[in-house]
Motif scaffolding. Structure first.
Motif, PDB file in Angstrom:
ATOM      1  N   ASP A 187     -11.541 -24.257 -29.783  1.00 47.97           N
ATOM      2  CA  ASP A 187     -11.136 -24.726 -28.136  1.00 47.97           C
ATOM      3  C   ASP A 187     -10.164 -23.847 -28.200  1.00 47.97           C
ATOM      4  OD1 ASP A 187     -13.764 -25.053 -27.859  1.00 47.97           O
ATOM      5  OD2 ASP A 187     -13.304 -27.475 -27.139  1.00 47.97           O
ATOM      6  N   HIS A 188      -9.157 -24.703 -28.807  1.00 46.15           N
ATOM      7  CA  HIS A 188      -7.667 -24.707 -28.840  1.00 46.15           C
ATOM      8  C   HIS A 188      -7.222 -23.007 -29.177  1.00 46.15           C
ATOM      9  CE1 HIS A 188      -3.533 -25.025 -27.731  1.00 46.15           C
ATOM     10  NE2 HIS A 188      -3.137 -25.198 -28.443  1.00 46.15           N
ATOM     11  N   LEU A 189      -7.360 -22.778 -30.459  1.00 44.42           N
ATOM     12  CA  LEU A 189      -7.713 -21.011 -30.793  1.00 44.42           C
ATOM     13  C   LEU A 189      -8.273 -20.028 -30.031  1.00 44.42           C
ATOM     14  CD1 LEU A 189      -6.082 -19.282 -32.982  1.00 44.42           C
ATOM     15  CD2 LEU A 189      -8.901 -19.728 -34.413  1.00 44.42           C
ATOM     16  N   VAL A 190      -9.489 -20.066 -28.806  1.00 42.84           N
ATOM     17  CA  VAL A 190      -9.992 -19.597 -28.402  1.00 42.84           C
ATOM     18  C   VAL A 190      -9.428 -19.103 -26.901  1.00 42.84           C
ATOM     19  CG1 VAL A 190     -11.777 -19.085 -26.332  1.00 42.84           C
ATOM     20  CG2 VAL A 190     -12.561 -19.705 -28.868  1.00 42.84           C
ATOM     21  N   GLY A 191      -8.313 -20.653 -26.685  1.00 45.13           N
ATOM     22  CA  GLY A 191      -7.997 -20.582 -24.938  1.00 45.13           C
ATOM     23  C   GLY A 191      -6.320 -20.261 -25.159  1.00 45.13           C
ATOM     24  N   HIS A 192      -5.732 -19.770 -26.480  1.00 42.89           N
ATOM     25  CA  HIS A 192      -4.174 -20.013 -26.754  1.00 42.89           C
ATOM     26  C   HIS A 192      -3.776 -18.941 -26.267  1.00 42.89           C
ATOM     27  CE1 HIS A 192      -0.617 -19.867 -28.619  1.00 42.89           C
ATOM     28  NE2 HIS A 192      -0.458 -21.174 -29.099  1.00 42.89           N
ATOM     29  N   PRO A 193      -3.211 -18.701 -25.377  1.00 45.05           N
ATOM     30  CA  PRO A 193      -2.056 -17.675 -24.124  1.00 45.05           C
ATOM     31  C   PRO A 193      -1.441 -16.061 -25.263  1.00 45.05           C
ATOM     32  CG  PRO A 193      -0.336 -19.741 -24.792  1.00 45.05           C
ATOM     33  CD  PRO A 193      -2.253 -20.173 -25.005  1.00 45.05           C
ATOM     34  N   GLU A 194      -1.795 -17.061 -26.451  1.00 45.57           N
ATOM     35  CA  GLU A 194      -1.101 -15.554 -27.486  1.00 45.57           C
ATOM     36  C   GLU A 194      -2.384 -14.845 -27.628  1.00 45.57           C
ATOM     37  OE1 GLU A 194       1.671 -14.817 -27.235  1.00 45.57           O
ATOM     38  OE2 GLU A 194       3.153 -16.355 -27.384  1.00 45.57           O
ATOM     39  N   VAL A 195      -3.362 -15.105 -27.984  1.00 44.85           N
ATOM     40  CA  VAL A 195      -5.009 -14.627 -28.231  1.00 44.85           C
ATOM     41  C   VAL A 195      -5.250 -13.577 -26.507  1.00 44.85           C
ATOM     42  CG1 VAL A 195      -7.064 -15.121 -28.740  1.00 44.85           C
ATOM     43  CG2 VAL A 195      -5.538 -16.623 -29.727  1.00 44.85           C
ATOM     44  N   ASP A 196      -5.724 -11.697 -27.583  1.00 45.04           N
ATOM     45  CA  ASP A 196      -5.967 -11.489 -26.653  1.00 45.04           C
ATOM     46  C   ASP A 196      -7.282 -11.088 -26.087  1.00 45.04           C
ATOM     47  OD1 ASP A 196      -3.191  -9.914 -26.064  1.00 45.04           O
ATOM     48  OD2 ASP A 196      -2.619 -10.645 -27.718  1.00 45.04           O
ATOM     49  N   LYS A 197      -7.823 -11.188 -27.364  1.00 41.14           N
ATOM     50  CA  LYS A 197      -9.795 -10.993 -28.002  1.00 41.14           C
ATOM     51  C   LYS A 197      -9.679 -12.346 -28.544  1.00 41.14           C
ATOM     52  CE  LYS A 197     -13.204  -8.354 -27.953  1.00 41.14           C
ATOM     53  NZ  LYS A 197     -13.904  -7.102 -27.822  1.00 41.14           N
ATOM     54  N   VAL A 198     -11.254 -12.348 -28.443  1.00 47.57           N
ATOM     55  CA  VAL A 198     -12.456 -13.456 -29.235  1.00 47.57           C
ATOM     56  C   VAL A 198     -13.032 -13.004 -29.617  1.00 47.57           C
ATOM     57  CG1 VAL A 198     -12.984 -16.051 -28.828  1.00 47.57           C
ATOM     58  CG2 VAL A 198     -10.718 -15.295 -27.104  1.00 47.57           C
ATOM     59  N   ALA A 199     -13.335 -12.952 -31.339  1.00 43.58           N
ATOM     60  CA  ALA A 199     -14.098 -12.509 -31.819  1.00 43.58           C
ATOM     61  C   ALA A 199     -15.523 -14.222 -32.798  1.00 43.58           C
ATOM     62  CB  ALA A 199     -14.367 -12.028 -33.539  1.00 43.58           C
ATOM     63  N   PHE A 200     -17.061 -14.281 -32.126  1.00 38.87           N
ATOM     64  CA  PHE A 200     -17.730 -15.325 -32.444  1.00 38.87           C
ATOM     65  C   PHE A 200     -19.308 -15.354 -33.027  1.00 38.87           C
ATOM     66  CE2 PHE A 200     -20.171 -18.894 -30.897  1.00 38.87           C
ATOM     67  CZ  PHE A 200     -19.432 -19.711 -31.553  1.00 38.87           C
ATOM     68  N   THR A 201     -19.439 -15.161 -33.902  1.00 39.29           N
ATOM     69  CA  THR A 201     -20.832 -16.053 -34.399  1.00 39.29           C
ATOM     70  C   THR A 201     -20.889 -17.191 -34.568  1.00 39.29           C
ATOM     71  OG1 THR A 201     -20.338 -13.738 -35.676  1.00 39.29           O
ATOM     72  CG2 THR A 201     -22.533 -14.971 -36.443  1.00 39.29           C
ATOM     73  N   GLY A 202     -22.069 -18.020 -33.874  1.00 33.33           N
ATOM     74  CA  GLY A 202     -22.289 -19.169 -33.536  1.00 33.33           C
ATOM     75  C   GLY A 202     -23.523 -19.277 -33.103  1.00 33.33           C
TER      76      GLY A 202
END
Length: 494
Positions: free
Chosen positions: A227-242
């Motif tokens: 959750d912290h990584l996905v919402g991190h202000p430095e992150v521009d794109k999220v790739a998720f499998t689950g």
């Protein structure tokens, strides 16, 4: 495999141990915490890995941002990135035995499958995107006036990649390779059950020449890190499998920062067997569709629909076909599948089967795991006399379980095949190519196989519709997920 607390001591063993990979350096977790990684085939400990904290996620995201902004990778010509990604593929092939052993032990895969499918597939993916990295050209657009308009494709920035336990190496690679090919930096959070091949991949990427900070790995437990990584202000794109449930939460977290997400989520795929199919070939395909990777495959063909004229014959042949599957010992080259990943997953599959039988279904074969056997082994199981509302039909099973139902008409089977919240994959088994194409075109799923199942290639995109996610992995489409378009318009009027 389960994750448990352990002491800081790390014993020598052939598996990656004890540290995070951040900014090109191997470092202890902030609190020096470790967690034990266990083998699903035996329940025994394989090694210890670092238990990352929120501070470690911050450090990884900061390192990735600094690397991106510096241009050390994002500013390289595509052909230079290609050279390094191709070297990653070569090193993976060179170390295929080591990588295969790690993936086999960590994820409970038969060693032959782990090497031939997982490691080879990962190497091919890096090679494929290495070649595509050389083709990131822009374009010039015609306009009516004295204007020069150019369209460029640029990397997004920092990509957060979160991957599941079932195909740790392949599903990490399907995100990391195109993200790097496009020029992005990456922070990878592998599943806490199966972190080992991601750590080994970090070693290989560093050796191949990926600059410090461009690729980072944080291992740890629980949703808080993700959750912290996905919402991190430095992150521009999220790739998720689950799972679909977690995917919805990931999308919500990313949405708070208006960050785009590509996601491959749950599936409950229908396999349609017509009476004109070659039954020998079709039954082989049916078996492959639901026991591959012990059914821990988002695109498993867990719902089989058989045209009524051959329904009884298929039921008569399935017990022998299932009983003859070599399975269990993951060290045997002939083994087709191994254990489920954990006690939790074993209990979930067992409950779905028991609840379906309690609701009126009948066990045709399987459904009787050996309670004395170590590890999380569940036998290939076939359920008949089922309805669409039965648990093993209505939900994603994620185990080697098949439900079988008859159908009478093409319209009927298309309706029930599409009558699910999911839409990841599907299959059509038929001797009529025109019928196969006609039915496939009406199935609501991201990838459909005709007279086969699970045929995957880095050049062929896959992904979901409906509750199975959005966006695509593999192919040029997978590369486009990690690029953004910029238009530059030059006024030529003097």
């Amino acid at each position: 495999m389960t994750v448990t607390e352990t002491s800081p001591h790390v014993s020598e063993n052939p598996f990656p141990t004890g540290r995070l990979f951040i900014g090109g350096q191997w470092r202890d977790a902030t609190g020096a915490g470790l967690m034990a990684v266990e083998a699903p085939a035996t329940g025994e400990k394989l090694t210890d890995v670092a238990r990352a904290t929120i501070a470690d996620v911050d450090a990884a995201a900061t390192a990735a941002r600094a690397a991106f902004d510096s241009g050390v990778w994002s500013g390289l010509p595509g052909r230079e990135r290609a050279r390094i990604l191709l070297e990653v593929g070569r090193l993976m092939r060179e170390r295929s035995e080591e990588l295969g052993r790690i993936e086999s032990q960590d994820a409970g895969k038969p060693i032959a499958m782990a090497t031939a499918v997982d490691v080879n597939g990962a190497a091919e993916t890096f090679e494929y995107y290495g070649m595509l990295a050389q083709q990131l050209d822009g374009s010039v657009r015609q306009t009516p006036g004295r204007v020069l308009a150019t369209v460029q494709r640029e990397p997004l920035g920092v990509v957060a990649a979160i991957t599941p336990f079932n195909f740790p190496l392949i599903l990490s690679t399907s995100k990391v390779a195109p993200a790097l090919a496009a020029g992005n930096s990456v922070v990878l959070k592998p599943a806490d059950d199966t972190p080992l091949s991601s750590l080994k991949m970090a070693e290989i990427l560093q050796e191949a020449g990926v600059p410090d900070g461009v690729f980072n790995v944080v291992t740890g437990v629980g949703s808080a890190l993700g959750d912290h990584l996905v919402g991190h202000p430095e992150v521009d794109k999220v790739a998720f499998t689950g799972s679909t449930e977690v995917g919805a939460r990931v999308a919500g977290q990313a949405g708070k920062n208006l960050r785009p997400v590509v996601s491959e989520l749950g599936g409950n795929s229908a396999n349609i067997l017509f009476a004109d199919a070659d039954l020998d070939r079709a039954i082989d395909t049916v078996i492959q569709s639901f026991v591959f990777n012990a059914g821990q495959f988002c695109m498993a063909g867990s719902r089989l629909y058989v045209e009524r004229p051959v329904y009884e014959e298929v039921l008569a042949r399935l017990p022998q076909a299932v009983s003859s599957i070599p399975w269990g010992d993951i060290t045997r080259p002939e083994s087709v599948f191994g254990p489920l990943i954990s006690q939790k997953q074993f209990d979930r599959v067992s409950a779905l089967v028991s609840d379906t039988v309690a609701a009126g279904a009948r066990l045709l074969v399987g459904g009787d795991p050996d309670p004395e056997r170590p590890g999380y082994f569940y036998p290939a199981t076939v359920l008949v006399d089922v309805r669409e509302d039965h648990p093993a039909v209505a939900r994603e099973v994620f185990g080697p379980v098949l439900t079988v139902q008859p159908f009478d008409t093409e319209e009927e089977v298309i309706a029930v095949a599409n009558g699910t919240a999911y839409g990841l994959a599907g299959g059509v088994q038929t001797g009529d190519a025109v019928k196969g194409q006609r039915v496939a075109s009406r199935l609501k799923a991201g990838i459909i196989w005709i007279n086969g199942w699970g045929l995957m290639d880095p050049a062929v995109p896959f992904g979901g519709v409906k509750a199975s996610g959005w966006g695509r992995e593999n192919g040029p489409e997978g590369l486009n997920e990690y690029l953004q378009t910029k238009s530059i318009v030059l006024n030529l009027e003097g």
